[in-house]
Scaffold this active site. Structure first.
Site, short mmCIF file in Angstrom:
data_model
loop_
_atom_site.label_atom_id
_atom_site.label_comp_id
_atom_site.label_asym_id
_atom_site.label_seq_id
_atom_site.Cartn_x
_atom_site.Cartn_y
_atom_site.Cartn_z
N CYS A 65 0.83 -1.19 0.00
CA CYS A 65 0.00 0.00 0.00
C CYS A 65 0.88 1.25 0.00
O CYS A 65 1.88 1.31 0.71
CB CYS A 65 -0.91 0.00 1.23
SG CYS A 65 -2.04 1.42 1.31
N CYS A 69 -0.06 4.72 6.99
CA CYS A 69 -0.77 4.54 8.26
C CYS A 69 0.09 3.72 9.23
O CYS A 69 0.42 2.56 8.95
CB CYS A 69 -2.11 3.86 8.03
SG CYS A 69 -3.15 4.68 6.79
N CYS A 72 -0.66 -0.04 10.35
CA CYS A 72 -1.02 -1.04 9.34
C CYS A 72 0.18 -1.86 8.88
O CYS A 72 1.22 -1.31 8.49
CB CYS A 72 -1.68 -0.37 8.15
SG CYS A 72 -2.31 -1.54 6.92
N CYS A 109 -17.08 -9.05 3.91
CA CYS A 109 -16.41 -7.76 3.78
C CYS A 109 -15.24 -7.91 2.82
O CYS A 109 -14.29 -8.64 3.11
CB CYS A 109 -15.93 -7.28 5.15
SG CYS A 109 -17.24 -7.15 6.38
N CYS A 142 -20.13 -5.99 1.95
CA CYS A 142 -19.58 -4.68 2.30
C CYS A 142 -18.24 -4.54 1.61
O CYS A 142 -17.41 -5.47 1.64
CB CYS A 142 -19.41 -4.57 3.82
SG CYS A 142 -18.68 -3.01 4.38
N CYS A 202 -20.33 1.98 7.26
CA CYS A 202 -19.66 1.24 8.33
C CYS A 202 -18.37 1.99 8.63
O CYS A 202 -17.53 2.15 7.74
CB CYS A 202 -19.38 -0.19 7.86
SG CYS A 202 -18.37 -1.19 8.97
N ARG A 272 -19.36 -3.68 16.46
CA ARG A 272 -18.66 -4.91 16.04
C ARG A 272 -17.29 -4.98 16.69
O ARG A 272 -16.50 -4.04 16.59
CB ARG A 272 -18.52 -4.93 14.52
CG ARG A 272 -17.89 -6.20 13.97
CD ARG A 272 -17.67 -6.09 12.47
NE ARG A 272 -18.88 -5.63 11.80
CZ ARG A 272 -18.89 -5.18 10.55
NH1 ARG A 272 -17.77 -5.10 9.86
NH2 ARG A 272 -20.01 -4.78 9.99
#
Length: 417
Positions: A65, A69, A72, A109, A142, A202, A272
Site C-alpha cells: 500500500c 498509516c 497497518c 467484507c 460490504c 460502516c 462490532r
C-alpha cells in the site's frame, strides 16, 4: 452507580451521553467493571437481544500500500512478513467468501489495500460482488477499498454492494500523528459519499495507539455525528515491522470499558468487535458479547484470528445465538427511517425537537462545547478526566498472540472459518 443508571436510561431512549459521562465510563475502576458491563449489556439487549452477527473478511489485494498509516502491516515501508498479492479473481474471492458463509457469517467484507480504487478496480470489485451474490442468496456484501472518488460509491451500489466501510480510526486532533499521506477530512468525505449513494455506512476506530481517553471519546462522538449503521472497534495489533510495534497499551479490562463507552454513545447501532480481540481481550472475549452485537469470524486481513469453531462455541457458551441470514440486524426504526443513531424523522441523535445532532454552536446532542444532551449538563472535567491510554497497561506484551495469516485468500490453503 448513578452514572450507570443515567447511561442505561439514555441508551434505552436513544439519547447520547455527555462527553463527561463517556469519559467517566473509561475512568471507572476494575472493581466497577462488571457493573459497567451489566449496564451497557442492558442497552445492547434492548436493541439487539442476544443475537450476534457474524462477518467474514476477504482480503482481495494484500500489502504494497502507498499510504503510511502507522498501525497497518500493509503500509508503505512495512517490514511485517505478511502475505502480498495482487487482485484475487472474482471466482477465487467468491470461493473464499463461501467458506465464511458456510461457517455462519451473513456479511462478507471485501477489502483491498491501497489509497483508493481506480475505476478499473471498481469494475473488478463489482464483478466479485456479482459473483458472490449470484452464488449465495441473501448474503450482505460490504466493500472496503479506501478513499472513494465521485461516482464510485454509486457504481458499487449498482453492482449489489450493501455497505461500505471506511474507519475514522482516531480523533481528528491526533490523526496527523498516525498518517500523513491523507487526512481525517478525506476519510469523513468517503463515509459521506457512501451515505449519499445509499450504501449502509460502516465506520469505526482503532484503540491502543497511545491515544488519550479524550481522543477515544472524540472519535466515537464524531462517528455518532457521521451516523454509520455499524461501528467496528479494532484493538491495535502491534505488528513487528510497523511504527507502532511497541504500543502495548491495552488490558482486557480497558477494552471492555471502551466497548461499553461505544455502546452508550451509539446505543442502537451495530457495534462490532473487530481486529485484535483475541490479542487484547483474550479470555475476557465472552464478556465483550454483552456489549457488542457483531464480530468477525475467523482470520483477519493479515493476521490470524480465533478458529471459527471456537468463535461459535464461545457465542453458544456465553448464552448468545448467531444471527440468521433472514434476521434484520438493525432496530426497525433505523431500517425504516434510514436514520442516524436513533433519529426521529430526520432529527438528531435522541432529539425530540428536531435539533441537529452533534451541533458545534450550542448545547445540542453530542456538542463539543461542553453542552449536555437534551438538556442535561456535562460532568465537570476534573471529575471525569483520566490518564492517557499509554498508562493503562498492567500486563506484559503478548507478542506470542500476534500471528501472520498464512491461509485463506491469496494462498492454496483452506481458510479459517
Amino acid at each position: 452507580m448513578n452514572l450507570l443508571n443515567t447511561l442505561v436510561d439514555k441508551g434505552l431512549r436513544r439519547e447520547s451521553p455527555t462527553r463527561g459521562e463517556a469519559l467517566a465510563v473509561l475512568a471507572t475502576s476494575d472493581d466497577d467493571l462488571l457493573d459497567v458491563v451489566s449496564a451497557a449489556g442492558k442497552v445492547r439487549r434492548h436493541w439487539f437481544g442476544r443475537r450476534v452477527k457474524l462477518n467474514y473478511l476477504v482480503n482481495l489485494k494484500s500489502g504494497l500500500c502507498p499510504e503510511d498509516c502507522s498501525y497497518c502491516s500493509q503500509r508503505l515501508g512495512s517490514k511485517a512478513d505478511i502475505l502480498k498479492y495482487t487482485w484475487l479473481k472474482p471466482d477465487d474471492a467468491s470461493r473464499a467468501a463461501a467458506a465464511g458463509l458456510a461457517g455462519g457469517a451473513k456479511r462478507v467484507c471485501l477489502v483491498a489495500s491501497g489509497r483508493g480504487p481506480t475505476d478499473r478496480d471498481v469494475d473488478r470489485v463489482s464483478d466479485t460482488i456479482k459473483a458472490i451474490k449470484e452464488q449465495n442468496e441473501g448474503v450482505e456484501v460490504c466493500a472496503c477499498l479506501g478513499l472513494l472518488s465521485d461516482g464510485q460509491a454509486e457504481r458499487l451500489r449498482e453492482a449489489g454492494a450493501d455497505a461500505y466501510n471506511h474507519n475514522l480510526n482516531t480523533s481528528e486532533a491526533t490523526y496527523g500523528d498516525i498518517t500523513t499521506t491523507h487526512t481525517y477530512a478525506d476519510r469523513v468525505d468517503t463515509v459521506n459519499k457512501a451515505h449519499a449513494a445509499g450504501l449502509s455506512a460502516c465506520s469505526g476506530l482503532i484503540a491502543g495507539m497511545g491515544e488519550s481517553d479524550e481522543d477515544l471519546v472524540d472519535v466515537v462522538f464524531s462517528l455518532r455525528e457521521l451516523d454509520p449503521d455499524s461501528v467496528p472497534v479494532n484493538f491495535l495489533i502491534p505488528f513487528e515491522g510497523t511504527p507502532l510495534a511497541k504500543e502495548w497499551n491495552l488490558t482486557p479490562q480497558r477494552c471492555l470499558r471502551i466497548l461499553a463507552m461505544v455502546r452508550f454513545v451509539c446505543p442502537d447501532v451495530e457495534v462490532r468487535i473487530a481486529g485484535g480481540r483475541e490479542v487484547h481481550l483474550r479470555t475476557m472475549q465472552p464478556l465483550a458479547l454483552h456489549l457488542a452485537n457483531s464480530i468477525f469470524l475467523g482470520d483477519y486481513l493479515t493476521s490470524e484470528g480465533q478458529a471459527g469453531k471456537a468463535d461459535l462455541e464461545m457465542i453458544a457458551d456465553a448464552g448468545f445465538e448467531v444471527e440468521d441470514a433472514d434476521q434484520v440486524t438493525l432496530p426497525e426504526h433505523r431500517v425504516t427511517a434510514g436514520g442516524g443513531c436513533g433519529s426521529h424523522e430526520g432529527a438528531g441523535c435522541g432529539s425530540h425537537e428536531g435539533s441537529v445532532r452533534g451541533a458545534h454552536e450550542g448545547p445540542g446532542c453530542g456538542s463539543h462545547q461542553g453542552g449536555g444532551v437534551c438538556g442535561s449538563a456535562a460532568a465537570p472535567a476534573e471529575e471525569t478526566a483520566s490518564a492517557p491510554a499509554a498508562t493503562a497497561t498492567g500486563s506484559e506484551p503478548r507478542t506470542d498472540l500476534v500471528a501472520v495469516r498464512r491461509r485463506g485468500a491469496g494462498t492454496d490453503l483452506a481458510p479459517n472459518a
